[in-house]
Design an enzyme around this catalytic site. Structure first.
Site, mmCIF file in Angstrom:
data_model
loop_
_atom_site.group_PDB
_atom_site.id
_atom_site.type_symbol
_atom_site.label_atom_id
_atom_site.label_comp_id
_atom_site.label_asym_id
_atom_site.label_seq_id
_atom_site.Cartn_x
_atom_site.Cartn_y
_atom_site.Cartn_z
ATOM 1 N N HIS A 72 0.836 -1.201 0.000
ATOM 2 C CA HIS A 72 0.000 0.000 0.000
ATOM 3 C C HIS A 72 0.869 1.250 0.000
ATOM 4 O O HIS A 72 1.802 1.350 0.794
ATOM 5 C CB HIS A 72 -0.915 0.011 1.234
ATOM 6 C CG HIS A 72 -2.065 -0.928 1.097
ATOM 7 N ND1 HIS A 72 -3.151 -0.912 1.944
ATOM 8 C CD2 HIS A 72 -2.316 -1.914 0.209
ATOM 9 C CE1 HIS A 72 -4.011 -1.843 1.586
ATOM 10 N NE2 HIS A 72 -3.524 -2.473 0.545
ATOM 11 N N TYR A 200 -9.211 4.818 7.561
ATOM 12 C CA TYR A 200 -9.350 5.149 8.978
ATOM 13 C C TYR A 200 -10.458 6.199 9.039
ATOM 14 O O TYR A 200 -10.290 7.307 8.520
ATOM 15 C CB TYR A 200 -8.045 5.723 9.539
ATOM 16 C CG TYR A 200 -6.971 4.676 9.775
ATOM 17 C CD1 TYR A 200 -6.162 4.228 8.736
ATOM 18 C CD2 TYR A 200 -6.774 4.138 11.040
ATOM 19 C CE1 TYR A 200 -5.174 3.272 8.953
ATOM 20 C CE2 TYR A 200 -5.789 3.186 11.266
ATOM 21 C CZ TYR A 200 -5.001 2.758 10.217
ATOM 22 O OH TYR A 200 -4.023 1.807 10.446
ATOM 23 N N PRO A 292 -4.195 -0.330 18.893
ATOM 24 C CA PRO A 292 -3.877 -0.785 17.533
ATOM 25 C C PRO A 292 -4.003 0.264 16.430
ATOM 26 O O PRO A 292 -3.611 0.007 15.293
ATOM 27 C CB PRO A 292 -4.873 -1.930 17.305
ATOM 28 C CG PRO A 292 -5.986 -1.673 18.251
ATOM 29 C CD PRO A 292 -5.399 -0.980 19.425
ATOM 30 N N LYS A 296 1.226 -0.580 15.182
ATOM 31 C CA LYS A 296 2.642 -0.617 15.573
ATOM 32 C C LYS A 296 3.073 -1.855 16.376
ATOM 33 O O LYS A 296 4.267 -2.139 16.479
ATOM 34 C CB LYS A 296 2.989 0.632 16.415
ATOM 35 C CG LYS A 296 3.015 1.914 15.624
ATOM 36 C CD LYS A 296 4.295 2.045 14.816
ATOM 37 C CE LYS A 296 4.178 3.030 13.684
ATOM 38 N NZ LYS A 296 4.001 2.458 12.363
ATOM 39 N N TYR A 384 3.916 6.252 10.206
ATOM 40 C CA TYR A 384 3.086 5.091 9.848
ATOM 41 C C TYR A 384 3.914 4.031 9.125
ATOM 42 O O TYR A 384 3.800 2.839 9.417
ATOM 43 C CB TYR A 384 1.895 5.533 8.980
ATOM 44 C CG TYR A 384 0.829 4.460 8.891
ATOM 45 C CD1 TYR A 384 -0.290 4.484 9.723
ATOM 46 C CD2 TYR A 384 0.950 3.397 8.000
ATOM 47 C CE1 TYR A 384 -1.251 3.481 9.664
ATOM 48 C CE2 TYR A 384 -0.003 2.401 7.929
ATOM 49 C CZ TYR A 384 -1.096 2.455 8.766
ATOM 50 O OH TYR A 384 -2.045 1.455 8.707
HETATM 51 P P1 FAD Z 1 2.179 -12.343 21.223
HETATM 52 O O1 FAD Z 1 1.816 -12.325 19.784
HETATM 53 O O2 FAD Z 1 1.118 -12.109 22.230
HETATM 54 O O3 FAD Z 1 2.886 -13.742 21.504
HETATM 55 C C1 FAD Z 1 3.139 -14.219 22.806
HETATM 56 C C2 FAD Z 1 3.144 -15.739 22.786
HETATM 57 O O4 FAD Z 1 3.476 -16.234 24.076
HETATM 58 C C3 FAD Z 1 1.770 -16.297 22.453
HETATM 59 O O5 FAD Z 1 1.883 -17.255 21.408
HETATM 60 C C4 FAD Z 1 1.299 -16.918 23.757
HETATM 61 O O6 FAD Z 1 0.441 -18.036 23.547
HETATM 62 C C5 FAD Z 1 2.617 -17.310 24.405
HETATM 63 N N1 FAD Z 1 2.565 -17.438 25.869
HETATM 64 C C6 FAD Z 1 1.906 -16.648 26.750
HETATM 65 N N2 FAD Z 1 2.094 -17.084 28.004
HETATM 66 C C7 FAD Z 1 2.921 -18.164 27.909
HETATM 67 C C8 FAD Z 1 3.458 -19.045 28.866
HETATM 68 N N3 FAD Z 1 3.188 -18.903 30.174
HETATM 69 N N4 FAD Z 1 4.247 -20.059 28.454
HETATM 70 C C9 FAD Z 1 4.522 -20.217 27.126
HETATM 71 N N5 FAD Z 1 4.020 -19.406 26.175
HETATM 72 C C10 FAD Z 1 3.228 -18.383 26.560
HETATM 73 N N6 FAD Z 1 0.426 -4.761 15.418
HETATM 74 C C11 FAD Z 1 0.970 -4.272 14.263
HETATM 75 O O7 FAD Z 1 2.206 -4.144 14.178
HETATM 76 N N7 FAD Z 1 0.194 -3.906 13.177
HETATM 77 C C12 FAD Z 1 -1.165 -4.026 13.223
HETATM 78 O O8 FAD Z 1 -1.819 -3.751 12.216
HETATM 79 C C13 FAD Z 1 -1.773 -4.505 14.448
HETATM 80 N N8 FAD Z 1 -3.118 -4.653 14.550
HETATM 81 C C14 FAD Z 1 -3.642 -5.274 15.649
HETATM 82 C C15 FAD Z 1 -5.004 -5.459 15.698
HETATM 83 C C16 FAD Z 1 -5.572 -6.116 16.795
HETATM 84 C C17 FAD Z 1 -7.054 -6.306 16.829
HETATM 85 C C18 FAD Z 1 -4.736 -6.586 17.862
HETATM 86 C C19 FAD Z 1 -5.328 -7.333 19.038
HETATM 87 C C20 FAD Z 1 -3.384 -6.369 17.830
HETATM 88 C C21 FAD Z 1 -2.820 -5.717 16.741
HETATM 89 N N9 FAD Z 1 -1.450 -5.489 16.671
HETATM 90 C C22 FAD Z 1 -0.920 -4.907 15.540
HETATM 91 C C23 FAD Z 1 -0.579 -5.868 17.792
HETATM 92 C C24 FAD Z 1 0.166 -7.195 17.582
HETATM 93 O O9 FAD Z 1 -0.762 -8.211 17.270
HETATM 94 C C25 FAD Z 1 0.962 -7.560 18.841
HETATM 95 O O10 FAD Z 1 1.709 -6.444 19.238
HETATM 96 C C26 FAD Z 1 1.906 -8.753 18.595
HETATM 97 O O11 FAD Z 1 1.186 -9.968 18.592
HETATM 98 C C27 FAD Z 1 3.024 -8.851 19.641
HETATM 99 O O12 FAD Z 1 3.811 -9.979 19.415
HETATM 100 P P2 FAD Z 1 4.511 -10.747 20.626
HETATM 101 O O13 FAD Z 1 5.258 -11.878 19.999
HETATM 102 O O14 FAD Z 1 5.234 -9.784 21.470
HETATM 103 O O15 FAD Z 1 3.319 -11.283 21.539
HETATM 104 C C1 DHB Z 2 -5.175 -3.568 10.774
HETATM 105 C C2 DHB Z 2 -5.095 -3.443 12.127
HETATM 106 C C3 DHB Z 2 -4.740 -2.226 12.657
HETATM 107 O O1 DHB Z 2 -4.649 -2.064 13.973
HETATM 108 C C4 DHB Z 2 -4.463 -1.143 11.852
HETATM 109 O O2 DHB Z 2 -4.141 0.044 12.394
HETATM 110 C C5 DHB Z 2 -4.534 -1.296 10.485
HETATM 111 C C6 DHB Z 2 -4.897 -2.517 9.940
HETATM 112 C C7 DHB Z 2 -5.560 -4.879 10.203
HETATM 113 O O3 DHB Z 2 -5.912 -5.772 10.978
HETATM 114 O O4 DHB Z 2 -5.493 -5.023 8.984
#
Ligand code: FAD
Ligand code: DHB
Length: 390
Positions: A72, A200, A292, A296, A384
């Site tokens: 994009h 957005y 979200p 980021k 962004y």
């Molecule tokens: P997580 O993905 O939470 O991974 C942690 C892992 O640890 C999980 O697999 C979990 O099962 C495991 N775990 C937990 N406890 C234990 C334990 N006790 N023992 C063993 N394993 C364990 N980010 C973006 O960059 N761009 C976006 O567009 C965006 N949109 C989002 C939209 C939504 C609706 C949501 C909810 C989040 C969004 N995010 C976005 C945020 C992004 O999804 C998270 O920041 C990301 O998943 C972080 O990665 P992580 O590996 O730190 O944690």
């Molecule tokens: C999506 C999620 C977000 O939080 C965002 O800012 C943009 C896109 C997505 O799920 O595609």
């Protein structure tokens, strides 16, 4: 079992770290309490910053993203039915890639297993111990049997609700937090996206976001109460509200379809400082959460583990602890800028039930300014697509 780096959590942070360490010749094991099928199906983020797509390529895991991901060159910001485009390509000459986080996770797992890496799925009772020694330990159970991994370092990549952060002795970490009085009702649906880029959308009925995962799959979000029950919304109600918030053309432009998944996410900004205790290093959502709206979270998680892997590489090559000692400072400089940007996007675009008339008018002026001033839209675009990483 003995390993150089024990990693708790197979999300984007833990998996990326294991690949970065493998490239540097450092051994690691991941323990994950969910099943492989579960983590590969968990629908979350969608936007990958430009430098992170390059890193996935560098690690040899970018092929599917390059094929299926949607590049994009901008986003639309829409205010009560009137849209204005922020042209990233023109303003900062960079793009972002829309590719689901669960697809990234699938690619990372497949690559790590193909390298002969170990990911212990479906573990229980994970705990970390002896963090202030030079031989910290991860304990867990698998199939009812107790296991122990003795490590040089532990990476706490276990997300916001994990066990690593709470294992740091009380009083040593400072938490910074803001909880927002709204959440997102998110859907994934079999319907063509309403636009070729993300919209957005600020509306008098509340914020909405129109995104996609593929040319036939819509991902959309509606501002709702933080404790809303997703099951109280019928599919018809969700589509009707998405149409209403899009404005007069919503009825004709938005094509409905089967909703495959729905869920509510509450919104929070959170940072813990420092991100380290002894030989435990926290990365990703274990150390910080952003609302979200700025897209980021996953990108920050990848940045943390890139910095951590560089510090470990320097340690194993030269025994220098300089980068390890500077890990928190290095990460926080990026994290707080992402916090600032996510807060800015969130407060600019959502309706805050606590705002009075003054704040509402200020908010509309902000939206008008950001979408009409070249200086302001360049600042938005620069953040962004992702600030430079070095
Ligand atoms: P997580 O993905 O939470 O991974 C942690 C892992 O640890 C999980 O697999 C979990 O099962 C495991 N775990 C937990 N406890 C234990 C334990 N006790 N023992 C063993 N394993 C364990 N980010 C973006 O960059 N761009 C976006 O567009 C965006 N949109 C989002 C939209 C939504 C609706 C949501 C909810 C989040 C969004 N995010 C976005 C945020 C992004 O999804 C998270 O920041 C990301 O998943 C972080 O990665 P992580 O590996 O730190 O944690
Ligand atoms: C999506 C999620 C977000 O939080 C965002 O800012 C943009 C896109 C997505 O799920 O595609």
């Amino acid at each position: 079992m003995r390993v150089q780096v024990g990693i708790v959590g197979a999300g984007p942070a833990g998996l990326m770290l294991s690949l970065l360490l493998h490239r540097a010749g450092i051994s690691s094991v991941i323990v994950e309490n969910r099943s492989r099928a579960y983590v590969e199906a968990r629908i979350r983020a969608g936007v990958i910053e430009h430098w992170a797509t390059d890193l996935l390529d560098e690690l040899g895991v970018g092929a599917r993203m390059r094929k299926q991901g949607l590049v994009h060159e901008g986003i639309e910001i829409r205010v009560n039915g009137v849209g204005r485009r922020i042209d990233f390509k023109q303003l900062v000459n960079k793009t972002i890639t829309v590719y689901g986080q669960h697809e990234v996770v699938k690619d990372l797992i497949q690559a790590r297993l193909a390298q002969g890496g170990t990911i212990e799925f479906e573990v229980s009772e994970t705990s970390v111990d002896k963090l202030d020694s030079d031989q910290p330990i991860i304990r867990f159970k698998k199939n009812g049997e107790p296991h122990e991994i003795t490590c040089d370092f532990i990476a706490g990549c276990d997300g916001f609700h994990g066990v690593c952060r709470p294992s740091v002795p009380k009083g040593l970490l400072t938490e910074f937090e803001r909880v927002y009085p709204f959440g997102w009702l998110g859907i994934l649906a079999e319907s063509p996206p309403v636009n070729y880029e993300l919209i957005y959308n600020h509306h008098d009925r509340g914020f909405s976001l129109y995104a996609m995962r593929a040319p036939t799959i819509t991902r959309a979000y509606l501002q709702c109460d933080p404790d809303e029950d997703a099951n109280k919304w019928s599919d018809e109600e969700i589509w009707a509200e998405l149409k209403r918030r899009l404005g007069p053309e919503g009825e004709t432009r938005l094509k409905t379809g089967r909703i495959i998944e729905k869920g509510v996410t509450a919104m929070r900004s959170f940072v813990v400082e420092p991100m380290q205790f002894g030989r435990l290093f926290l990365a990703g959502d274990a150390a910080h959460i952003v609302p979200p709206t700025g897209a980021k979270g996953m990108n920050l998680a990848i940045a943390d583990v890139l910095f951590f892997s560089r510090a470990l590489e320097a340690f194993y090559k030269t025994k220098s602890t300089t980068l390890l000692d500077g890990y928190t400072t290095k990460c926080l400089s990026r994290i707080w800028k992402a916090q600032r940007f996510s807060y800015f996007m969130t407060t600019m675009l959502h309706l805050n039930p606590k705002d009075g008339d003054f704040d509402r008018r200020r908010q509309l002026a902000e939206l008008d300014y950001v979408t009409s001033s070249k200086a302001a839209s360049t600042a938005l675009a620069e953040n962004y697509v992702g600030l430079p990483i070095n």
